[in-house]
Design a protein around this motif. Structure first.
Motif, PDB file in Angstrom:
ATOM      1  N   MET A  45      41.027  35.015  67.493  1.00 51.64           N
ATOM      2  CA  MET A  45      42.066  36.043  65.683  1.00 51.64           C
ATOM      3  C   MET A  45      40.917  35.235  65.066  1.00 51.64           C
ATOM      4  O   MET A  45      39.821  33.698  64.769  1.00 51.64           O
ATOM      5  N   ILE A  46      40.028  35.749  63.915  1.00 49.85           N
ATOM      6  CA  ILE A  46      39.725  35.176  62.724  1.00 49.85           C
ATOM      7  C   ILE A  46      40.183  35.608  61.360  1.00 49.85           C
ATOM      8  O   ILE A  46      40.412  36.613  61.362  1.00 49.85           O
ATOM      9  N   VAL A  47      40.288  34.239  60.402  1.00 48.38           N
ATOM     10  CA  VAL A  47      41.021  34.378  60.062  1.00 48.38           C
ATOM     11  C   VAL A  47      40.049  33.598  58.240  1.00 48.38           C
ATOM     12  O   VAL A  47      39.794  32.510  58.708  1.00 48.38           O
ATOM     13  N   ASP A  48      40.963  34.435  57.079  1.00 49.63           N
ATOM     14  CA  ASP A  48      40.678  33.561  55.948  1.00 49.63           C
ATOM     15  C   ASP A  48      41.345  32.803  55.628  1.00 49.63           C
ATOM     16  O   ASP A  48      43.127  32.780  55.291  1.00 49.63           O
ATOM     17  N   ARG A  49      41.511  31.406  54.564  1.00 50.80           N
ATOM     18  CA  ARG A  49      42.699  31.202  54.445  1.00 50.80           C
ATOM     19  C   ARG A  49      43.164  31.186  52.934  1.00 50.80           C
ATOM     20  O   ARG A  49      44.658  31.017  52.897  1.00 50.80           O
ATOM     21  N   ASN A  50      41.866  32.342  51.972  1.00 44.72           N
ATOM     22  CA  ASN A  50      42.999  32.462  50.772  1.00 44.72           C
ATOM     23  C   ASN A  50      43.251  33.780  50.768  1.00 44.72           C
ATOM     24  O   ASN A  50      42.464  35.044  50.469  1.00 44.72           O
ATOM     25  N   VAL A 110      41.147  30.364  67.288  1.00 42.53           N
ATOM     26  CA  VAL A 110      41.252  30.944  66.112  1.00 42.53           C
ATOM     27  C   VAL A 110      39.928  29.922  65.252  1.00 42.53           C
ATOM     28  O   VAL A 110      39.828  29.594  65.607  1.00 42.53           O
ATOM     29  N   ILE A 111      39.574  31.723  64.896  1.00 44.49           N
ATOM     30  CA  ILE A 111      38.027  30.992  63.894  1.00 44.49           C
ATOM     31  C   ILE A 111      38.724  30.981  62.750  1.00 44.49           C
ATOM     32  O   ILE A 111      38.830  32.498  62.127  1.00 44.49           O
ATOM     33  N   PHE A 112      38.271  29.885  61.816  1.00 38.03           N
ATOM     34  CA  PHE A 112      38.931  29.995  60.422  1.00 38.03           C
ATOM     35  C   PHE A 112      37.128  30.881  59.590  1.00 38.03           C
ATOM     36  O   PHE A 112      36.845  30.176  60.202  1.00 38.03           O
ATOM     37  N   LEU A 113      37.769  31.606  58.615  1.00 37.38           N
ATOM     38  CA  LEU A 113      35.881  32.480  57.927  1.00 37.38           C
ATOM     39  C   LEU A 113      36.297  31.771  56.874  1.00 37.38           C
ATOM     40  O   LEU A 113      37.955  32.979  55.959  1.00 37.38           O
ATOM     41  N   THR A 114      36.460  31.373  55.026  1.00 35.62           N
ATOM     42  CA  THR A 114      37.109  31.146  54.252  1.00 35.62           C
ATOM     43  C   THR A 114      35.986  30.417  53.430  1.00 35.62           C
ATOM     44  O   THR A 114      34.591  30.000  54.032  1.00 35.62           O
ATOM     45  N   GLU A 156      39.116  19.939  53.739  1.00 32.07           N
ATOM     46  CA  GLU A 156      39.810  20.669  53.951  1.00 32.07           C
ATOM     47  C   GLU A 156      38.937  21.782  55.362  1.00 32.07           C
ATOM     48  O   GLU A 156      40.227  22.291  55.978  1.00 32.07           O
ATOM     49  N   LEU A 157      38.088  21.473  55.407  1.00 34.55           N
ATOM     50  CA  LEU A 157      38.509  21.772  57.123  1.00 34.55           C
ATOM     51  C   LEU A 157      38.374  20.607  57.800  1.00 34.55           C
ATOM     52  O   LEU A 157      39.008  21.472  59.396  1.00 34.55           O
ATOM     53  N   GLU A 158      38.983  19.460  58.053  1.00 35.71           N
ATOM     54  CA  GLU A 158      40.298  18.963  58.488  1.00 35.71           C
ATOM     55  C   GLU A 158      41.550  19.845  58.474  1.00 35.71           C
ATOM     56  O   GLU A 158      42.053  19.782  59.951  1.00 35.71           O
ATOM     57  N   GLU A 159      41.598  19.945  56.986  1.00 41.97           N
ATOM     58  CA  GLU A 159      43.444  21.093  57.760  1.00 41.97           C
ATOM     59  C   GLU A 159      43.016  21.778  58.140  1.00 41.97           C
ATOM     60  O   GLU A 159      44.030  22.287  58.926  1.00 41.97           O
ATOM     61  N   GLY A 160      42.382  22.567  58.475  1.00 41.34           N
ATOM     62  CA  GLY A 160      41.930  24.114  59.454  1.00 41.34           C
ATOM     63  C   GLY A 160      41.957  23.779  60.935  1.00 41.34           C
ATOM     64  O   GLY A 160      42.812  24.324  61.438  1.00 41.34           O
ATOM     65  N   TYR A 177      35.661  26.535  62.594  1.00 39.57           N
ATOM     66  CA  TYR A 177      35.396  26.840  61.040  1.00 39.57           C
ATOM     67  C   TYR A 177      34.233  26.920  60.773  1.00 39.57           C
ATOM     68  O   TYR A 177      33.213  26.878  60.945  1.00 39.57           O
ATOM     69  N   MET A 178      33.751  28.486  59.648  1.00 38.08           N
ATOM     70  CA  MET A 178      33.057  28.809  59.342  1.00 38.08           C
ATOM     71  C   MET A 178      33.078  28.798  58.154  1.00 38.08           C
ATOM     72  O   MET A 178      34.720  29.208  57.744  1.00 38.08           O
ATOM     73  N   THR A 179      32.030  28.286  57.000  1.00 38.69           N
ATOM     74  CA  THR A 179      32.338  28.808  55.463  1.00 38.69           C
ATOM     75  C   THR A 179      31.337  30.397  54.817  1.00 38.69           C
ATOM     76  O   THR A 179      30.778  30.378  55.716  1.00 38.69           O
ATOM     77  N   LYS A 180      32.081  30.665  54.120  1.00 40.09           N
ATOM     78  CA  LYS A 180      31.575  31.789  53.588  1.00 40.09           C
ATOM     79  C   LYS A 180      30.399  31.222  51.939  1.00 40.09           C
ATOM     80  O   LYS A 180      30.943  30.050  51.614  1.00 40.09           O
ATOM     81  N   PRO A 181      29.712  32.160  51.498  1.00 43.55           N
ATOM     82  CA  PRO A 181      28.644  32.850  52.682  1.00 43.55           C
ATOM     83  C   PRO A 181      28.702  32.514  54.034  1.00 43.55           C
ATOM     84  O   PRO A 181      28.238  31.741  54.048  1.00 43.55           O
ATOM     85  N   PHE A 182      28.797  33.744  55.185  1.00 39.12           N
ATOM     86  CA  PHE A 182      27.944  33.287  56.706  1.00 39.12           C
ATOM     87  C   PHE A 182      27.522  34.668  56.762  1.00 39.12           C
ATOM     88  O   PHE A 182      27.215  35.197  56.413  1.00 39.12           O
ATOM     89  N   ARG A 183      26.568  34.142  57.907  1.00 32.95           N
ATOM     90  CA  ARG A 183      26.063  34.698  58.577  1.00 32.95           C
ATOM     91  C   ARG A 183      26.271  36.071  59.682  1.00 32.95           C
ATOM     92  O   ARG A 183      26.790  35.186  60.162  1.00 32.95           O
TER      93      ARG A 183
END
Length: 228
Positions: free
Chosen positions: A53-58, A80-84, A91-95, A103-109
């Motif tokens: 699963m790829i999941v946004d947090r917002n 699960v990969i968070f993409l947010t 927030e990363l630790e929380e994820g 855990y990947m942050t936006k903007p992303f490649r």
């Protein structure tokens, strides 16, 4: 026995980003199911078992990390990969503490996302082998299976070897002698090269392009064949 392509669920409330992720995952040989919120996801998981699963947090309604934590409490162990856009250390630790595997942050490649997807699927054991693609064809090398879009196509061992050789050398003219050695190998010492290869390709065509509309193969007079 026929098996399905690996399925990936994406939960992302921005429709353009959702479509972008789905497009590239499908291009990489995965099946996808996209959601714009967490609504209906649990019902889907009761019926299907995605590989990732790829999941946004917002997300509207339920925050993504809270939703994953909720799933974990009910025993769902889907990676699960968070993409947010949430990118602070806390927030990363929380994820990760909520049950995220990456855990990947936006903007992303996009390329990095695909590589991370592959890495997690390999670690989980879901992805055991190589996939190669050409146009709408996906070849699962380890399972020796061919899919057109998401439809399984049954092939003989020789047909699989033949299409694998073409896909690995797509848009290149392959001489008949090369095809004989790559596909038939030691069994090809005494056969009618032109006729045998032509018959094999025609049989393959009938399976992957029965209406002759896609024109996967081009005959190069006096030389061999090319997959386009």
């Amino acid at each position: 026995m026929k098996t399905q392509l690996l399925e990936i669920v994406i939960i992302e409330d921005e429709e353009d980003i959702l479509e972008l992720i789905e497009y590239h995952l499908q291009k990489a040989g995965y099946e996808t199911m996209g959601f714009l919120s967490t609504e209906s996801v649990e019902q889907f998981l009761e019926e299907e078992t995605p590989a990732l699963m790829i999941v946004d947090r917002n997300l509207p309604g339920v925050e993504g990390a809270e939703f994953v934590k909720h799933l974990r409490s009910y025993g769902y162990d889907i990676p699960v990969i968070f993409l947010t856009a949430k990118d602070s250390d806390s927030e990363l630790e929380e994820g990760f503490l909520s049950g995220g595997d990456d855990y990947m942050t936006k903007p992303f490649r996009v390329k990095e996302l695909i590589l991370r997807v592959e890495a997690i699927l390999k670690r989980s054991g879901a992805l055991g082998g190589e996939r190669i693609k050409h146009r709408d064809l996906t070849l699962d090398i380890s399972r020796r299976e061919l899919y057109i879009d998401k439809r399984y196509i049954e092939l003989t061992n020789l047909e699989f070897n033949l299409i694998q050789t073409f896909i690995r050398n797509s848009n290149m003219v392959l001489e008949r002698n090369f095809l004989r050695e790559e596909v038939w190998g030691e069994d090809s010492t005494s056969f009618d090269e032109n006729r045998t290869i032509k018959v094999a390709i025609n049989r393959l065509k009938k399976k992957i392009d029965p209406n002759g509309a896609k024109n996967y193969f081009v005959s190069v007079r006096g030389v061999g064949y090319k997959m386009v």
